[in-house]
Design a protein around this motif. Structure first.
Motif, PDB file in Angstrom:
ATOM      1  N   UNK A  78       1.904  33.256 -60.553  1.00 14.34           N
ATOM      2  CA  UNK A  78       2.609  33.223 -59.268  1.00 14.34           C
ATOM      3  C   UNK A  78       3.913  32.466 -59.429  1.00 14.34           C
ATOM      4  N   UNK A  79       5.022  33.200 -59.317  1.00 14.87           N
ATOM      5  CA  UNK A  79       6.310  32.552 -59.161  1.00 14.87           C
ATOM      6  C   UNK A  79       6.634  32.576 -57.669  1.00 14.87           C
ATOM      7  N   UNK A  80       7.890  32.408 -57.333  1.00 14.94           N
ATOM      8  CA  UNK A  80       8.254  32.278 -55.927  1.00 14.94           C
ATOM      9  C   UNK A  80       9.688  32.732 -55.703  1.00 14.94           C
ATOM     10  N   UNK A  81       9.968  33.191 -54.508  1.00 10.14           N
ATOM     11  CA  UNK A  81      11.340  33.493 -54.123  1.00 10.14           C
ATOM     12  C   UNK A  81      12.220  32.259 -54.282  1.00 10.14           C
ATOM     13  N   UNK A  82      11.600  31.079 -54.272  1.00  8.51           N
ATOM     14  CA  UNK A  82      12.350  29.830 -54.416  1.00  8.51           C
ATOM     15  C   UNK A  82      12.788  29.551 -55.852  1.00  8.51           C
ATOM     16  N   UNK A  83      12.392  30.390 -56.801  1.00  9.14           N
ATOM     17  CA  UNK A  83      12.746  30.129 -58.195  1.00  9.14           C
ATOM     18  C   UNK A  83      14.254  30.117 -58.428  1.00  9.14           C
ATOM     19  N   UNK A  84      15.030  30.738 -57.536  1.00  7.60           N
ATOM     20  CA  UNK A  84      16.480  30.680 -57.732  1.00  7.60           C
ATOM     21  C   UNK A  84      17.117  29.516 -56.975  1.00  7.60           C
ATOM     22  N   UNK A  85      16.296  28.742 -56.265  1.00 11.00           N
ATOM     23  CA  UNK A  85      16.718  27.441 -55.774  1.00 11.00           C
ATOM     24  C   UNK A  85      17.413  27.384 -54.432  1.00 11.00           C
ATOM     25  N   UNK A  86      18.034  28.467 -53.996  1.00  8.38           N
ATOM     26  CA  UNK A  86      18.867  28.410 -52.799  1.00  8.38           C
ATOM     27  C   UNK A  86      18.067  28.187 -51.511  1.00  8.38           C
ATOM     28  N   UNK A  87      16.909  28.833 -51.312  1.00  7.76           N
ATOM     29  CA  UNK A  87      16.215  28.656 -50.025  1.00  7.76           C
ATOM     30  C   UNK A  87      15.878  27.212 -49.686  1.00  7.76           C
ATOM     31  N   UNK A  88      15.526  26.384 -50.677  1.00 15.92           N
ATOM     32  CA  UNK A  88      15.153  24.993 -50.434  1.00 15.92           C
ATOM     33  C   UNK A  88      16.259  24.019 -50.818  1.00 15.92           C
ATOM     34  N   UNK A  89      17.443  24.529 -51.053  1.00 18.09           N
ATOM     35  CA  UNK A  89      18.542  23.685 -51.530  1.00 18.09           C
ATOM     36  C   UNK A  89      18.963  22.671 -50.473  1.00 18.09           C
ATOM     37  N   UNK A  90      19.235  21.435 -50.891  1.00 16.15           N
ATOM     38  CA  UNK A  90      19.622  20.381 -49.951  1.00 16.15           C
ATOM     39  C   UNK A  90      21.083  20.485 -49.530  1.00 16.15           C
ATOM     40  N   UNK A  91      21.839  21.340 -50.187  1.00 14.29           N
ATOM     41  CA  UNK A  91      23.245  21.535 -49.851  1.00 14.29           C
ATOM     42  C   UNK A  91      23.398  22.820 -49.034  1.00 14.29           C
ATOM     43  N   UNK A  92      24.496  22.964 -48.288  1.00 10.32           N
ATOM     44  CA  UNK A  92      24.694  24.160 -47.457  1.00 10.32           C
ATOM     45  C   UNK A  92      25.193  25.352 -48.266  1.00 10.32           C
ATOM     46  N   UNK A  93      24.426  25.735 -49.285  1.00  5.36           N
ATOM     47  CA  UNK A  93      24.796  26.867 -50.141  1.00  5.36           C
ATOM     48  C   UNK A  93      24.164  28.144 -49.595  1.00  5.36           C
TER      49      UNK A  93
END
Length: 284
Positions: free
Chosen positions: A108-123
């Motif tokens: 199981x990987x995740x859509x979050x593997x590319x980091x943007x959905x949970x990113x602390x910056x407004x990216x």
């Protein structure tokens, strides 16, 4: 394949996958830290996927592995706990499976593997629809652990020849749960903009897992999954206009069309979703 090990067997996806595999005629060994729900595994074991001894015992007589054990959100532990647990358990399971000559592992990987959905910056994402090659920007331990899991899968293939499929799950829930979540997100659509309002019905997640275990595919593959539509009952283009106006759109999207490119799932797994939060439909 006759017997499949399911780690994380008492999680929501783990329970559903165990039931689906058992119903499909497979014998299932389950591995979980504890069992709070009934399990359809004929060999349910209590143990830790990070433990060499527990995984070794669970792999006895196993032909393939479904590795779901993980801390599923960065808020459920310290950054160290989340990363260590997820990265270590995946390496442990893949390495021991390889030692035993098991040549099919689904993780199981995740859509979050590319980091943007949970990113602390407004990216924002580099583009829509999201695919498996979208640029990464990671600022949390969970997203990092999923990215590393995908690299571990590639290493296992290159080092030991173990065939590994990493499924990038979006939000996965039962239809009733999805309806409740959609009502909440409708009040603040921006909350899911960076993951394209993507979701997958739990029943389709199980179908994708079984397809990944059974498909005659070699190598290490990362495969994105999603329903054919978005979670919200609005046109996708209107949501993009309001909440992601600067993100390039690489191909036209019609109606409530999905913002996840599932080409790999369709071509490599021969998998298409058949369930929608908005209506029940049968994919052609």
């Amino acid at each position: 394949m006759r017997r499949i090990l399911v780690t994380g067997a008492d999680g929501a996806i783990g329970r559903a996958a165990t039931e689906g595999l058992a119903d499909a005629g497979y014998s299932v060994t389950g591995l979980a830290l504890s069992y709070q729900h009934p399990s359809k595994a004929d060999r349910p074991l209590v143990g830790d996927a990070c433990s060499s001894e527990d995984v070794a015992a669970a792999l006895e007589d196993v032909d393939a592995v479904l590795h779901l054990a993980a801390i599923p959100h960065p808020s459920l532990g310290t950054p160290y706990e989340v990363f260590r647990t997820n990265a270590t358990s995946t390496f442990n399971v893949l390495a021991q499976a390889a030692e035993r000559g098991i040549d099919r592992v689904v993780i199981a990987s995740s859509i979050n593997a590319f980091g943007v959905p949970l990113n602390v910056h407004p990216v924002v994402p580099a583009y829509y629809p999201l695919d498996e090659n979208v640029d990464t920007d990671i600022t949390d331990a969970y997203s990092l652990s999923k990215s590393v899991d995908e690299q571990t899968a590639r290493m296992a293939w290159r080092r030991w020849g173990t065939n590994v499929i990493a499924l990038r799950f979006p939000l996965v829930k039962s239809r009733d749960q999805l309806v409740t979540i959609a009502e909440r997100v409708a009040a603040n659509p921006a909350a899911m903009a960076r993951e394209g309002w993507a979701y997958l019905d739990l029943r389709d997640a199980v179908r994708a897992i079984i397809a990944a275990l059974e498909v005659p595919l070699t190598g290490a593959h990362v495969i994105g999954l999603a329903a054919d539509d978005i979670l919200l009952d609005r046109s996708t283009m209107s949501l993009l206009s309001d909440y992601a106006p600067t993100v390039p759109l690489r191909q036209p999207v019609h109606g409530r069309g999905s913002l996840i490119d599932t080409t790999r799932a369709r071509t490599l797994l021969k998998f298409s979703p058949v369930h929608s939060i908005h209506e029940e439909y049968q994919a052609v």
